[in-house]
Design a protein around this motif. Structure first.
Motif, short mmCIF file in Angstrom:
data_model
loop_
_atom_site.label_atom_id
_atom_site.label_comp_id
_atom_site.label_asym_id
_atom_site.label_seq_id
_atom_site.Cartn_x
_atom_site.Cartn_y
_atom_site.Cartn_z
N UNK A 135 0.84 -1.20 0.00
CA UNK A 135 0.00 0.00 0.00
C UNK A 135 0.87 1.25 0.00
N UNK A 136 0.53 2.21 -0.83
CA UNK A 136 1.23 3.50 -0.85
C UNK A 136 0.77 4.30 0.37
N UNK A 137 1.73 4.72 1.20
CA UNK A 137 1.41 5.46 2.43
C UNK A 137 2.20 6.76 2.48
N UNK A 138 1.72 7.70 3.28
CA UNK A 138 2.41 8.97 3.45
C UNK A 138 2.09 9.94 2.34
N UNK A 146 -0.14 7.97 -11.51
CA UNK A 146 -1.12 6.88 -11.52
C UNK A 146 -1.78 6.69 -10.15
N UNK A 147 -1.12 7.18 -9.10
CA UNK A 147 -1.60 6.96 -7.73
C UNK A 147 -2.66 7.98 -7.38
N UNK A 148 -3.83 7.52 -6.98
CA UNK A 148 -4.91 8.42 -6.59
C UNK A 148 -5.00 8.60 -5.07
N UNK A 149 -4.85 7.51 -4.33
CA UNK A 149 -4.99 7.55 -2.87
C UNK A 149 -3.70 7.11 -2.20
N UNK A 150 -3.26 7.89 -1.21
CA UNK A 150 -2.14 7.49 -0.37
C UNK A 150 -2.67 7.24 1.03
N UNK A 151 -2.18 6.19 1.67
CA UNK A 151 -2.67 5.80 2.99
C UNK A 151 -2.33 6.82 4.06
N UNK A 152 -3.32 7.10 4.87
CA UNK A 152 -3.21 7.97 6.04
C UNK A 152 -4.47 7.77 6.85
N UNK A 153 -4.69 8.59 7.86
CA UNK A 153 -5.87 8.45 8.70
C UNK A 153 -7.13 8.56 7.84
#
Length: 164
Positions: free
Chosen positions: A52-55, A86-93
């Motif tokens: 998962x892409x985070x930050x 290409x990334x729409x959502x990055x993991x966070x709260x």
């Protein structure tokens, strides 16, 4: 009958060696723990990594930095800026980030990036889109807060009446 089989064997062997056989082996994803624990052995190797892409996405000229977490640890990934789009959502709260997979070169201590552990990839594949997470209020918590408020209000009224 045996004579026909004996003549057929060389023909089958020739066909076996001439015709290409495709190998449909799927890439085996390496874990972040394995990368960290075996960093010196894997340094410079091409690895397949997913998570998962985070930050945040950090754009630096023609390249971008992303952090990809496989659930245990996050590894920094250097990719072309066009791939980061290409990334729409990055993991966070309250957000689950996009899940990506990539193949790239692992560096135990990358000389280009200040000695950080990272993976340089030329392309990423978004395998699963991320999404926002809606918090549903707990009715039990709401009732508990109301009951505690009534207890506090009753206690305050009793203390004030006693003083008068």
């Amino acid at each position: 009958m045996r004579l026909k089989l004996i003549k057929l064997v060389p023909l089958l062997m020739i066909l076996f060696f001439i015709l290409p056989i495709s190998a449909n082996a799927e890439n085996q994803s390496v874990s972040s723990t394995k990368l960290i624990e075996n960093a010196s052995e894997l340094d410079g190797d091409t690895v397949y990594y997913s998570g998962e892409v985070v930050g945040d996405i950090l754009y630096r000229g023609d390249y971008a930095w992303i952090n990809v977490s496989d659930g245990a640890n996050a590894i920094g990934i250097c990719i072309p800026a066009s791939e980061a789009k290409k990334i729409e959502y990055v993991g966070r709260y309250r957000v689950i980030g996009d899940t990506v997979s990539l193949t790239g070169t692992f560096h135990r201590a990358c000389a280009l990036h200040g000695g950080d552990m990272d993976i340089h990839a030329e392309a990423i594949n978004v395998t699963e889109k991320g999404h926002t997470v809606e918090d549903e209020p707990s009715t039990g918590l709401l009732f508990s807060a109301g009951a505690l408020f009534l207890c506090a209000l009753t206690g305050t009224i009793l203390v004030l009446k006693k003083r008068l």
